[in-house]
Design a protein around this motif. Sequence first.
Motif, mmCIF file in Angstrom:
data_model
loop_
_atom_site.group_PDB
_atom_site.id
_atom_site.type_symbol
_atom_site.label_atom_id
_atom_site.label_comp_id
_atom_site.label_asym_id
_atom_site.label_seq_id
_atom_site.Cartn_x
_atom_site.Cartn_y
_atom_site.Cartn_z
ATOM 1 N N LEU A 64 -44.272 55.976 -29.786
ATOM 2 C CA LEU A 64 -44.806 54.670 -29.416
ATOM 3 C C LEU A 64 -46.052 54.782 -28.539
ATOM 4 C CD1 LEU A 64 -41.544 52.623 -28.783
ATOM 5 C CD2 LEU A 64 -43.044 52.594 -30.784
ATOM 6 N N GLN A 72 -43.232 48.036 -38.200
ATOM 7 C CA GLN A 72 -42.186 47.379 -37.415
ATOM 8 C C GLN A 72 -41.980 48.085 -36.076
ATOM 9 O OE1 GLN A 72 -38.575 46.640 -39.683
ATOM 10 N NE2 GLN A 72 -37.356 46.679 -37.823
ATOM 11 N N ALA A 73 -42.019 49.409 -36.105
ATOM 12 C CA ALA A 73 -41.761 50.182 -34.887
ATOM 13 C C ALA A 73 -42.767 49.851 -33.790
ATOM 14 C CB ALA A 73 -41.788 51.675 -35.197
ATOM 15 N N ALA A 81 -42.854 51.730 -40.221
ATOM 16 C CA ALA A 81 -43.789 52.193 -39.195
ATOM 17 C C ALA A 81 -44.458 51.019 -38.493
ATOM 18 C CB ALA A 81 -44.826 53.115 -39.830
ATOM 19 N N GLN A 122 -44.387 47.103 -33.396
ATOM 20 C CA GLN A 122 -44.419 45.686 -33.008
ATOM 21 C C GLN A 122 -43.343 45.342 -31.990
ATOM 22 O OE1 GLN A 122 -44.344 43.206 -36.476
ATOM 23 N NE2 GLN A 122 -46.439 43.713 -37.065
ATOM 24 N N GLY A 123 -42.958 46.295 -31.180
ATOM 25 C CA GLY A 123 -41.954 45.998 -30.154
ATOM 26 C C GLY A 123 -40.554 46.134 -30.700
ATOM 27 N N HIS A 124 -39.568 45.713 -29.911
ATOM 28 C CA HIS A 124 -38.176 45.955 -30.274
ATOM 29 C C HIS A 124 -37.790 45.247 -31.568
ATOM 30 C CE1 HIS A 124 -36.408 42.022 -29.431
ATOM 31 N NE2 HIS A 124 -37.274 41.918 -28.439
ATOM 32 N N SER A 125 -36.785 45.785 -32.219
ATOM 33 C CA SER A 125 -36.339 45.220 -33.492
ATOM 34 C C SER A 125 -34.995 44.531 -33.363
ATOM 35 C CB SER A 125 -36.268 46.318 -34.557
ATOM 36 O OG SER A 125 -37.565 46.714 -34.935
ATOM 37 N N PHE A 126 -34.685 44.004 -32.186
ATOM 38 C CA PHE A 126 -33.446 43.250 -32.044
ATOM 39 C C PHE A 126 -33.668 41.820 -32.526
ATOM 40 C CE2 PHE A 126 -32.566 46.778 -29.159
ATOM 41 C CZ PHE A 126 -31.323 47.156 -29.647
ATOM 42 N N ARG A 127 -34.047 41.733 -33.793
ATOM 43 C CA ARG A 127 -34.209 40.432 -34.442
ATOM 44 C C ARG A 127 -33.280 40.446 -35.639
ATOM 45 N NH1 ARG A 127 -40.643 39.656 -34.713
ATOM 46 N NH2 ARG A 127 -41.182 40.863 -32.863
#
Lengths: 249, 323
Positions: A78, A105-106, A103, A108-113
């Motif tokens: 990151l 997605q990584a 890649a 663009q910040g956390h993926s807790f969506r």
Amino acid sequence: MSAALQLDGLCKSFGSLRATDNVSLRVEAGECHAIIGPNGAGKTTLIGQITGEIRPDAGRIALLGTDVTHWSVPRRALSGLARSFQITQLAQGFSALDNAAFAVQARQGHSFRFLADSRKDPSLRKPALDALTQVGLADRADRLVETLSHGERRQLELAVALAMQPRILLLDEPMAGMGPEEGERMVEILRGIKRHMTIVLVEHDMDAVFALADRVSVLVAGAILKTGSPADVRSDERVRDAYLGAGSH
Amino acid sequence: MKLTRTGVFTIVVALAFLAVPYAATLLGSNYVITLATRVAIYAIVAVSLDMLVGRSNLVSFGHAAYFGLGGYAVAISAFHLANDVPIFGWAGTNEALIAWPLAMFVAGFGALIIGALSLRTAGVYFIMITLAFAQMLFFLFVALKYYGGDDGLSLSTRNLFAGNRITDARTFYWICLAALAICLLLSWRILNSRFGMVLRGAAASERRMAALGFPVYRYRLAAFVIAGMMAGLAGALWANQNRFVSPDMLSWVRSGEFLVMVIMGGLSSLVGPVVGAAAFLLIESYLSGWTEHWQMVFGPFVLLVAVFAPRGLWGALRGKGDV
């Protein structure tokens, strides 16, 4: 100005084997720095330490002026370090575009969506497609990874790294297993990328190294034997003895 | 929109569930409803387990722990209420809309602790450590004599649902079916979300996902908690259906049955685990009418499925085309 990547006195042993022996190396911003060496010279171990998969016994690693010696793999990624794998590590069962979208997605910040459909998210799909276009794979976007040819997978491996929009690109034998035609194509693609990217290139293919690298470091038995311009390295007696003599074509 | 083979069979499965109460009326048998309710409840567990085993490549051999925690959360609050020592002196715990989320919370908390430790391991070690934790909880409830120990704990009544008593088997079936539908919808959305993509990507190549910048551990832990909460809800429903809980709910045999359901039904699919749970319970119900040793027939059947339908019953039904 601080270097893009700086290694200071890096050491790593496996039992009695000194895989990395006091390696110091400075990769300047904007250069393409190749690391070459015979089999068993410790290239893979060195890459592992740069990416964070292997902890060095001693020494220091700095990325863009920040000490990252104790950082995890994801944290280094990151902060701007992208890598490609010698043996492709693509997500099987996913399309080429999906792989590049990971890649995007990584970074663009956390993926807790949890609810929105990520495959319908243009902020992921568009940059991913751009990365595929950069390596000439746009027309393969919807193909599953396992249906791609070996050369295309190597290109995708590169596209995934590019989709991270890294500050430093670490390429682990991008030409591995490629035929001469595919290899030439890859060199062309890399030539385009290197104009605006710091690249650390670990490669066996000497033609590719001398076509792309601004500087070359020669790794022998875990230690840096010499760092210099491609011409310097090519004409160095010791390098020839250790490596080029028998290995080059 | 073209109707795929998967689509057709999904509709068939949905219609089968919807037809159960009418079939029961036609047959004049309430047992059909009881059995279908059990299928719906187990299907919730199977769907939650597939999120771990199928999608995330995390073979949890202790999923019964969360099922049991959910059941005990409901039973223990009912026990205290019945003995005039309600938890926190509060009678609201008899309401399903409070007790069931409480069960999910308890199971999710258990999954958080167990997951936080188990996910530091991988492969066979992960299987063994999840099994070990589930067994620890199993023996904990065996040892809790106050809550019935080995003999389990009975509930005098079902929870109230929004203030209403649920005595009718049909009403309870609809509630369980609605819970299953919500869980399916939720896991479908989750698996296609950014979060789900990280889970599935890490199952395909953990090394790659780490190199891209994903701290995989955190995402897996979150999945573990979500799956644990779903299993906890199923446990709460199970406790209500049987008005009884026992340490048997957490036993490793139960965990194994859940795995068989998911694998037999079809890993990494939405409907597969539901089909697996239905097949398991229907076959069990049918065979155990013949013999006490029904597993002797069931075992070879599972073997045949594994050999001839490696993608499970659902995979065989929907054919090769769709993913």
